[in-house]
Motif scaffolding. Structure first.
Motif, PDB file in Angstrom:
ATOM      1  N   HIS A 428      -6.396  -4.604  12.730  1.00 12.94           N
ATOM      2  CA  HIS A 428      -5.228  -4.938  12.229  1.00 12.94           C
ATOM      3  C   HIS A 428      -4.973  -3.680  12.752  1.00 12.94           C
ATOM      4  O   HIS A 428      -3.329  -3.367  12.255  1.00 12.94           O
ATOM      5  CB  HIS A 428      -5.677  -4.811  10.957  1.00 12.94           C
ATOM      6  N   ARG A 429      -5.248  -2.626  13.219  1.00 16.81           N
ATOM      7  CA  ARG A 429      -3.898  -1.188  13.552  1.00 16.81           C
ATOM      8  C   ARG A 429      -4.171  -0.233  15.029  1.00 16.81           C
ATOM      9  O   ARG A 429      -3.787   0.119  15.219  1.00 16.81           O
ATOM     10  CB  ARG A 429      -4.520  -0.022  12.838  1.00 16.81           C
ATOM     11  N   LEU A 556      -4.018   1.024   3.781  1.00 17.74           N
ATOM     12  CA  LEU A 556      -4.098   2.002   3.785  1.00 17.74           C
ATOM     13  C   LEU A 556      -3.748   3.459   5.319  1.00 17.74           C
ATOM     14  O   LEU A 556      -4.997   3.015   5.363  1.00 17.74           O
ATOM     15  CB  LEU A 556      -4.364   2.781   2.636  1.00 17.74           C
ATOM     16  N   ALA A 557      -2.498   3.535   5.873  1.00 19.74           N
ATOM     17  CA  ALA A 557      -2.994   4.488   6.846  1.00 19.74           C
ATOM     18  C   ALA A 557      -1.462   5.929   6.526  1.00 19.74           C
ATOM     19  O   ALA A 557      -1.130   5.923   5.959  1.00 19.74           O
ATOM     20  CB  ALA A 557      -2.385   3.057   8.523  1.00 19.74           C
ATOM     21  N   LEU A 558      -1.446   6.081   7.868  1.00 21.57           N
ATOM     22  CA  LEU A 558      -0.769   7.190   7.684  1.00 21.57           C
ATOM     23  C   LEU A 558       0.925   6.740   9.057  1.00 21.57           C
ATOM     24  O   LEU A 558       1.175   6.370   9.428  1.00 21.57           O
ATOM     25  CB  LEU A 558      -0.963   8.653   9.202  1.00 21.57           C
ATOM     26  N   VAL A 566       1.021   1.702   3.120  1.00 16.49           N
ATOM     27  CA  VAL A 566       0.421   0.858   2.872  1.00 16.49           C
ATOM     28  C   VAL A 566       1.252  -0.577   3.453  1.00 16.49           C
ATOM     29  O   VAL A 566       2.368  -0.963   3.264  1.00 16.49           O
ATOM     30  CB  VAL A 566       0.518   0.001   1.203  1.00 16.49           C
ATOM     31  N   VAL A 567       0.589  -1.265   3.930  1.00 16.69           N
ATOM     32  CA  VAL A 567       1.377  -2.053   5.127  1.00 16.69           C
ATOM     33  C   VAL A 567       0.216  -3.769   4.093  1.00 16.69           C
ATOM     34  O   VAL A 567      -1.154  -3.640   4.231  1.00 16.69           O
ATOM     35  CB  VAL A 567       0.292  -2.415   5.921  1.00 16.69           C
ATOM     36  N   VAL A 568       0.954  -4.672   3.747  1.00 17.50           N
ATOM     37  CA  VAL A 568       0.075  -5.280   3.190  1.00 17.50           C
ATOM     38  C   VAL A 568       0.709  -6.603   4.208  1.00 17.50           C
ATOM     39  O   VAL A 568       1.772  -6.836   4.923  1.00 17.50           O
ATOM     40  CB  VAL A 568       1.205  -6.103   1.864  1.00 17.50           C
ATOM     41  N   GLN A 569      -0.381  -8.012   3.956  1.00 19.94           N
ATOM     42  CA  GLN A 569      -0.554  -8.825   5.087  1.00 19.94           C
ATOM     43  C   GLN A 569      -0.755 -10.614   4.525  1.00 19.94           C
ATOM     44  O   GLN A 569      -1.704 -10.393   3.377  1.00 19.94           O
ATOM     45  CB  GLN A 569      -1.137  -8.917   6.485  1.00 19.94           C
ATOM     46  N   GLN A 576      -8.934 -12.862  12.202  1.00 27.25           N
ATOM     47  CA  GLN A 576      -7.735 -13.662  13.250  1.00 27.25           C
ATOM     48  C   GLN A 576      -5.800 -13.011  13.097  1.00 27.25           C
ATOM     49  O   GLN A 576      -5.410 -13.548  14.250  1.00 27.25           O
ATOM     50  CB  GLN A 576      -7.166 -14.768  12.259  1.00 27.25           C
ATOM     51  N   LEU A 577      -6.494 -11.534  12.427  1.00 32.69           N
ATOM     52  CA  LEU A 577      -5.854 -10.577  12.973  1.00 32.69           C
ATOM     53  C   LEU A 577      -5.242 -10.181  14.209  1.00 32.69           C
ATOM     54  O   LEU A 577      -4.346  -9.243  14.630  1.00 32.69           O
ATOM     55  CB  LEU A 577      -5.342  -9.096  11.548  1.00 32.69           C
TER      56      LEU A 577
END
Length: 591
Positions: A428-429, A556-558, A566-569, A576-577
């Motif tokens: 995801h990142r 949670l990431a920098l 915070v990245v919410v999906q 699948q991401l």
């Protein structure tokens, strides 16, 4: 007013800089040359009839530094300007620097020192391309393959691999050899360095390889090596023909050079077909490639697989199908599914299974499967060093990747990490392109050595997958990774000074105040949300922090140094991401 200027010492190295309308870059170029701290040098700036401020910039440097000499001539082109510089050179060693490029502060001096000891005819030094001088690209693999950790002298004709570095610059010539071999730049042609490189190799006895990063080749709009035109590509193949003729007297050299061009240069031009609609360029490129493919005794084992597929089509008289190959993503390797041929990693290219395209062509070359290693997080305390890394062989998929890692320093000291597979989802990142990338995350741990045992150590990572093993020094840091260290460029090193310091140039362990993770209010709306306030170091050390809500998920990431986001999906299966899942299921209506 200065009435007298201190004379420069007798030069040992002549640096020739041809100049034409480069006012934006010239001062930086000359400054980098003049920072050479060892070998006495003279810098001969040849103003080739510039119409901008280039000549003024050169003369200003000459007034400030007695080592700089400016020669002005009517515009005659790059070859003529270099020839003029040679005529004015007085030192026993000779090198060329293009006026928009940069050199390191020590590299040219290191080459001169080695030539003084070895008596070789000329020396080669590594180069890298750059748009940002602080973040140059890695050296091309055919250049990196030439150099070993220590300098060495080779017998020229026994080592035709040195022909791959076919540039006028990034070499230091003994002037007596240059004159004895009657080397010269053919006037009025492009890619004039191809023939000079070949003739120098044919005439040489011994060559020094100096593994000292030296030359930075600036990539900018308008460079003649970037012009995808019929004239430019025709000039390139004409120059290659001259260079091959110059190698006829050296057994095996002609075939070696033709193989290098088909492996290193022609694929670069083939990739431009996705962007260039010039029919003349296309036809001349194909004709030049076919001429080289007709050479006997070729070795295309290091040619990229996509180029070998195109070569198979061209040999079968199917140049028209190359357009289909391009349109179907044949040069976009991450978009292609992984495969294997007789246990060797391959990709499913357009025309896979075609009778004119052998399966062997689809096998990835050794150069196409380098180790991509990224430090995701780092934690250093009195108990030891703990790292989480992602490490995989590029384009390789399937089960069974394994990893080893070491701390190693310049004295030869090393200590192996304990390596365990990490149960972490990074798709995801981090843009993972193969399913096995998600199984290639590793936790490393090692007890701290005695400071007397180590000077400055580096992280060495080795991954084995699909029968291929690659080892590299890890220099990449995930910008969304550990908040324990500031996210700057450069590889992690461990210094031997107490207290222990995880250092990347000016990077030190962050010792900020702590906040309880449970006190962080997690936004729940889909999107990216920055979390303000102090960052908990313990929490940050194990980023990303995954969480699930009723119909959403996030991590949670920098967002920046000491700043969290915070990245919410929407909630979907984690795979699948990823890029690879969407690629591999693109034709599945249920996806």
């Amino acid at each position: 007013m200065r009435l007298f200027r201190r004379a420069a010492p007798e030069p040992l190295l002549s640096v020739i800089v041809p100049v034409y309308d480069v006012e934006e870059y010239l001062a930086e170029c000359l400054d980098s040359i003049l920072e050479q701290s060892q070998a006495p040098l003279e810098v001969i700036v040849v103003d080739d009839g510039s119409t901008d401020r280039s000549a003024k910039i050169a003369r200003r440097h000459a007034r400030r530094d007695p080592r700089v000499h400016v020669v002005t001539r009517q515009n005659g082109g790059l070859s003529a300007a270099r020839t003029t510089g040679i005529e004015h050179a007085t030192a026993p060693y000779l090198t060329f620097v293009d006026s928009d490029d940069l050199v390191s502060a020590e590299g040219l001096s290191a080459a001169v020192e080695m030539l003084e000891r070895s008596g070789s005819d000329y020396a080669l030094l590594p180069y890298a391309q750059f748009r940002d001088a602080d973040a140059p690209s890695p050296a091309p693999p055919w250049v990196a393959d030439l150099y070993e950790p220590q300098a060495r002298t080779v017998t020229a004709h026994e080592n035709p691999e040195v022909l791959a570095q076919a540039t006028a610059w990034s070499k230091v010539y003994r002037r007596s050899f240059w004159d004895r071999a009657a080397l010269e730049f053919r006037p009025g042609v492009l890619y004039e360095d191809q023939e000079v490189t070949a003739r120098a190799f044919a005439a040489a006895d011994r060559i020094d390889l100096v593994p000292f990063p030296t030359y930075l080749w600036r990539i900018r709009p308008g460079s003649i090596t970037r012009e995808a035109t019929e004239r430019s590509i025709g000039a390139f193949f004409d120059a290659i023909a001259l260079s091959l003729d110059a190698l006829d007297a050296v057994p095996g050299a002609r075939a070696a050079r033709a193989s290098q061009v088909l492996s290193n240069d022609v694929p670069r031009y083939l990739r431009t077909l996705a962007k260039v609609a010039d029919a003349g360029y296309r036809e001349r490129l194909f004709r030049g490639a076919l001429d080289l493919l007709a050479e006997p005794d070729l070795d295309l084992s290091q040619a990229p697989a996509e180029a070998r597929v195109v070569y198979a089509l061209l040999r079968a008289g199917r140049a028209h199908d190359v357009t289909t190959f391009v349109e179907q993503g044949g040069f976009d390797l991450p978009s292609l599914r992984s495969d294997d041929v007789d246990g060797r990693p391959a990709l499913v290219f357009p025309f896979t299974g075609d009778p004119d395209v052998p399966d062997e062509a689809r096998v990835l070359s050794e150069r196409q499967t380098p180790l991509d290693a990224t430090v995701l997080r780092a934690h250093l305390d009195e108990s030891g060093l703990r790292l989480t890394i992602a490490g995989w062989l590029r384009h390789v998929d399937g089960e069974g990747p394994t990893c080893r890692a070491w701390l190693r320093d310049i004295t030869g000291w090393e200590r192996e990490f304990t390596v365990t597979a990490a149960d972490e989802f990074i798709g995801h990142r981090v843009r993972t392109t193969r399913r096995s990338n998600e199984e290639s995350v590793w936790d490393l741990s090692v007890a701290l050595p005695d400071p007397d045992d180590v000077d400055v150590s580096e992280l060495v990572v080795e991954v084995t997958h699909h029968g291929r093993t690659r080892r590299a020094v890890a220099t990449r840091i995930d910008p969304l990774g550990s908040a324990a260290i500031r996210q700057d460029a450069g590889g992690p090193t461990l210094s031997g000074e107490e207290p222990w310091l995880l250092d990347r140039r000016d990077v030190a362990v962050w010792k900020g105040e702590l906040t309880d993770p449970e006190d962080i209010e997690i936004p729940t709306e889909v999107g990216e949300h920055e979390v303000h306030g102090l960052v908990d170091q313990v929490l940050a050390l194990r980023l990303p922090w995954d969480f699930e809500l009723e119909d959403r998920q996030g991590y949670l990431a920098l967002a920046g140094p000491r700043r969290l986001k915070v990245v919410v999906q929407p909630k979907v299966p984690r795979e699948q991401l990823t890029f690879w899942w969407q690629r591999d299921h693109a034709a599945d209506p249920r996806a």
